[in-house]
Motif scaffolding. Structure first.
Motif, PDB file in Angstrom:
ATOM      1  N   LYS A 154       0.692  -1.236  -0.086  1.00  0.00           N
ATOM      2  CA  LYS A 154       0.004  -0.380  -0.405  1.00  0.00           C
ATOM      3  C   LYS A 154       1.069   1.179  -0.107  1.00  0.00           C
ATOM      4  O   LYS A 154       1.983   1.256   1.048  1.00  0.00           O
ATOM      5  CB  LYS A 154      -0.672   0.135   1.331  1.00  0.00           C
ATOM      6  CG  LYS A 154      -1.853   1.724   1.369  1.00  0.00           C
ATOM      7  CD  LYS A 154      -2.875   0.993   2.348  1.00  0.00           C
ATOM      8  CE  LYS A 154      -3.546   2.764   2.460  1.00  0.00           C
ATOM      9  NZ  LYS A 154      -4.563   2.713   3.184  1.00  0.00           N
ATOM     10  N   TYR A 156       1.008   5.538   0.039  1.00  0.00           N
ATOM     11  CA  TYR A 156      -0.612   6.868   0.692  1.00  0.00           C
ATOM     12  C   TYR A 156      -0.049   8.082  -0.764  1.00  0.00           C
ATOM     13  O   TYR A 156       1.118   8.279  -0.593  1.00  0.00           O
ATOM     14  CB  TYR A 156      -0.350   7.309   2.070  1.00  0.00           C
ATOM     15  CG  TYR A 156      -0.462   6.122   2.334  1.00  0.00           C
ATOM     16  CD1 TYR A 156       0.094   5.012   2.944  1.00  0.00           C
ATOM     17  CD2 TYR A 156      -1.717   6.711   3.557  1.00  0.00           C
ATOM     18  CE1 TYR A 156      -0.507   4.118   4.017  1.00  0.00           C
ATOM     19  CE2 TYR A 156      -2.289   5.695   4.443  1.00  0.00           C
ATOM     20  CZ  TYR A 156      -1.778   4.941   4.406  1.00  0.00           C
ATOM     21  OH  TYR A 156      -2.497   3.745   5.524  1.00  0.00           O
ATOM     22  N   HIS A 186      -3.862   5.292  -1.606  1.00  0.00           N
ATOM     23  CA  HIS A 186      -4.787   5.731  -0.614  1.00  0.00           C
ATOM     24  C   HIS A 186      -4.692   6.707  -1.793  1.00  0.00           C
ATOM     25  O   HIS A 186      -4.234   8.140  -1.518  1.00  0.00           O
ATOM     26  CB  HIS A 186      -4.672   5.463   1.078  1.00  0.00           C
ATOM     27  CG  HIS A 186      -4.791   6.951   1.283  1.00  0.00           C
ATOM     28  ND1 HIS A 186      -5.567   6.407   3.184  1.00  0.00           N
ATOM     29  CD2 HIS A 186      -5.297   8.086   1.018  1.00  0.00           C
ATOM     30  CE1 HIS A 186      -6.399   7.669   3.002  1.00  0.00           C
ATOM     31  NE2 HIS A 186      -5.993   8.330   1.892  1.00  0.00           N
ATOM     32  N   VAL A 241      -8.015   1.442  -3.112  1.00  0.00           N
ATOM     33  CA  VAL A 241      -9.251   0.812  -1.880  1.00  0.00           C
ATOM     34  C   VAL A 241     -10.004   1.736  -1.112  1.00  0.00           C
ATOM     35  O   VAL A 241      -9.770   3.531  -1.352  1.00  0.00           O
ATOM     36  CB  VAL A 241      -7.685   1.229  -0.391  1.00  0.00           C
ATOM     37  CG1 VAL A 241      -6.987  -0.300  -1.028  1.00  0.00           C
ATOM     38  CG2 VAL A 241      -7.019   2.207   0.073  1.00  0.00           C
ATOM     39  N   HIS A 242     -10.512   2.493   0.496  1.00  0.00           N
ATOM     40  CA  HIS A 242     -11.723   2.685   0.775  1.00  0.00           C
ATOM     41  C   HIS A 242     -12.179   3.928  -0.296  1.00  0.00           C
ATOM     42  O   HIS A 242     -12.371   5.468   0.148  1.00  0.00           O
ATOM     43  CB  HIS A 242     -11.114   2.978   2.221  1.00  0.00           C
ATOM     44  CG  HIS A 242      -9.839   3.927   1.962  1.00  0.00           C
ATOM     45  ND1 HIS A 242      -9.319   4.652   1.258  1.00  0.00           N
ATOM     46  CD2 HIS A 242      -8.754   3.564   2.778  1.00  0.00           C
ATOM     47  CE1 HIS A 242      -7.809   4.950   1.116  1.00  0.00           C
ATOM     48  NE2 HIS A 242      -7.583   4.303   3.237  1.00  0.00           N
TER      49      HIS A 242
HETATM   50 ZN    ZN Z   1      -6.110   4.365   3.222  1.00  0.00          ZN
END
Ligand code: ZN
Ligand code: DUC
Ligand code: ZN
Length: 493
Positions: A154, A156, A186, A241-242
């Motif tokens: 992941k 960011y 992210h 994601v999200h």
């Molecule tokens: Zn995140």
């Protein structure tokens, strides 16, 4: 005479992502060895009459025993986090092993391995959070991590201590493409958040509800569009994601329709919470603050639609457990500004019950869609296809028995995490997982924990299965050759 199976689960109604049928399940050495009607009882025999027999959930996004970028420790360790997951019907988690900028990646991974191995009660894997993609990380440590079964990472686009710039993101994608690893993004625009937050704080707007203002939906849309554009440039798959908002989902859908290799995830907070929940008295609103924030009713509808039409392929918890005190959410007590709060909401135990009750039993989605979104798609995308997320011969016996009639009034006190509150307090849900098995071991039986601390195992994951970029990818071949990119679609679909 010895019976053929260690365990049988009989007379249930089995659902996989592609079919529902009545059959018995025979298990030996933790693996499913028979799925057919009329099996003889095993050494241990469970009567699943009246219950729905589903693959155990796979939660591919949760933060467990992790130090946040701001230096706040999660409230759940690998014991409470996995116990809570199991009580909610989940049998595999993929949590994060987080590099902070000065950390050596092998040390980070060894540390997470050690802590999880001592405590987890269900199987687990890690995504590496990469915050310092230097030469050593990209050329040595990441390839080694992928060889060791950590086939996703992941990155960011925001948070001072975590964010990578676009140049670094391209470097990471290039390396991930070579290795066949999946890049999770992210996607929020750092400077937009900073700029809005500065103006809000200047005007004295410090309350939790302003978190959602600082994280305007366009913050996510811009960054998602950029993340996808970078991924298309180098022809490397990404997973956003999200995802929280309708316009962002539209960006993802369009890219997928064009043939870009883009996957996406959403979470319970974007179906069941709204920004207005954070407009509560005092600091109470902080219980509903995560990044990106929950939005409004129209966004919730867009998330439902995205999950149902496949734009959003996975539904994860993004369990980010912080206690509602100075050790977690509120470092400065009731003087904490929305910029200083720890970002995140808990949800590892309620992820499946919320969707089962509000999605399946209310007729919004089929049980097969539920299984795909909560288990099977996670297993495929993250390199565990055939082993996890399916009830079939050869798969691990990770199984949850659901009572579709059980009524539950949600309260923090009934949950098994270590957070102390739930943003879903007071909701009435129908349907609950009553018995949960991990590799044929009983983990939860009639509301009681049966598994030993440390009995979960690390899952060595293989290649992610992601859709190949269509004509797009082909047309970038000459470009990639020209700039010396080595990878050639090494993902398995
Ligand atoms: Zn995140
Ligand atoms: N990102 C996450 O993935 N989870 C919680 C908060 C955040 O910013
Ligand atoms: Zn998260």
């Amino acid at each position: 005479m010895d019976t053929q199976f260690d365990l049988t689960i009989r007379n249930g109604r089995i659902s996989n992502a592609d079919a529902t049928f009545n059959a018995d399940i025979g298990i030996r050495d933790g693996v499913i060895v028979a799925v057919q009607p009329g099996l003889p009882p095993g050494r241990e025999d469970v009567d699943a009459t009246g219950r729905w027999v589903l693959p155990g959930g796979v939660d591919s996004h949760c933060h467990i025993e992790q130090l946040s970028g701001m230096g706040v420790m999660c409230a759940d360790d690998f014991y409470s986090g996995t116990v809570s997951a199991a009580f909610g019907g989940t049998t595999t988690i993929l949590s994060f092993a987080a590099q902070h900028r000065n950390d050596r990646i092998p040390d980070v991974l060894a540390d997470y391995h050690r802590r999880a191995a001592e405590k987890a009660v269900i199987d687990y894997g890690f995504h590496l959070i990469l915050t310092n993609p230097d030469e050593t990380a990209l050329r040595e440590h990441l390839p080694q991590a992928v060889r060791d079964g950590i086939s996703s990472l992941k990155v960011y686009m925001t948070y001072d201590k975590l964010k990578l710039d676009d140049y670094q993101l391209l470097d990471v994608m290039d390396t991930a493409g070579e290795l066949g690893a999946l890049v999770m993004m992210h996607a929020e625009n750092h400077d937009m958040i900073r700029w809005i937050a500065h103006r809000l704080l200047e005007r004295g707007h410090t309350a939790p509800k302003f978190h959602a203002v600082a994280h305007d939906p366009l913050v996510e849309t811009e960054a998602t569009n950029r993340a996808i554009t970078l991924s298309r440039l180098v022809d490397v798959p990404v997973l956003i994601v999200h995802v929280s908002g309708g316009e962002t989902i539209e960006v993802i859908r369009k890219a997928q329709q064009m043939g870009a290799s883009v996957l996406a995830e959403s979470c319970p907070q974007y179906l069941f919470l709204e920004a207005s929940d954070s407009d509560a008295d005092g600091m109470e609103g902080a219980k509903y603050c995560c990044s990106p924030p929950p939005r409004d009713a129209a966004s919730q509808e867009a998330v439902w639609a995205g999950l149902l039409d496949g734009t959003l392929g996975v539904y994860s918890s993004d369990h980010a457990p912080y206690r509602f005190d100075a050790s977690g959410k509120l470092p400065k007590g009731d003087k904490t500004t929305f910029k200083e709060m720890a970002n995140g909401v808990p949800g590892i135990e309620l992820r499946l019950p919320l969707l089962f009750s509000e999605g399946v039993l209310k007729g919004r989605m089929t049980i097969e869609q539920f299984v795909a979104l909560t288990a099977t798609n996670h297993a495929r995308i993250y390199g565990m296809a055939g082993r996890k997320g399916v009830i079939a011969v050869g798969a691990d016996a990770d199984i949850a028995l659901w009572d579709p009639t059980r009524q539950v009034d949600v309260s923090a006190g009934m949950l098994h995490d270590n957070v102390g509150y739930t943003p879903y307090e007071g909701r009435s849900l129908t349907g609950w997982p009553t018995d949960v098995f991990s590799r044929g071991r009983s983990v939860v039986r009639d509301g009681e924990l049966k598994a030993e601390r440390g009995s979960g195992r690390f899952v060595v994951r293989g290649r992610p299965e992601v859709p190949r970029a269509g004509a797009e990818g082909e047309s970038r071949r000459a470009f990639k050759a020209l700039i010396g990119m080595k990878h050639a679609a090494r993902y398995s679909r």
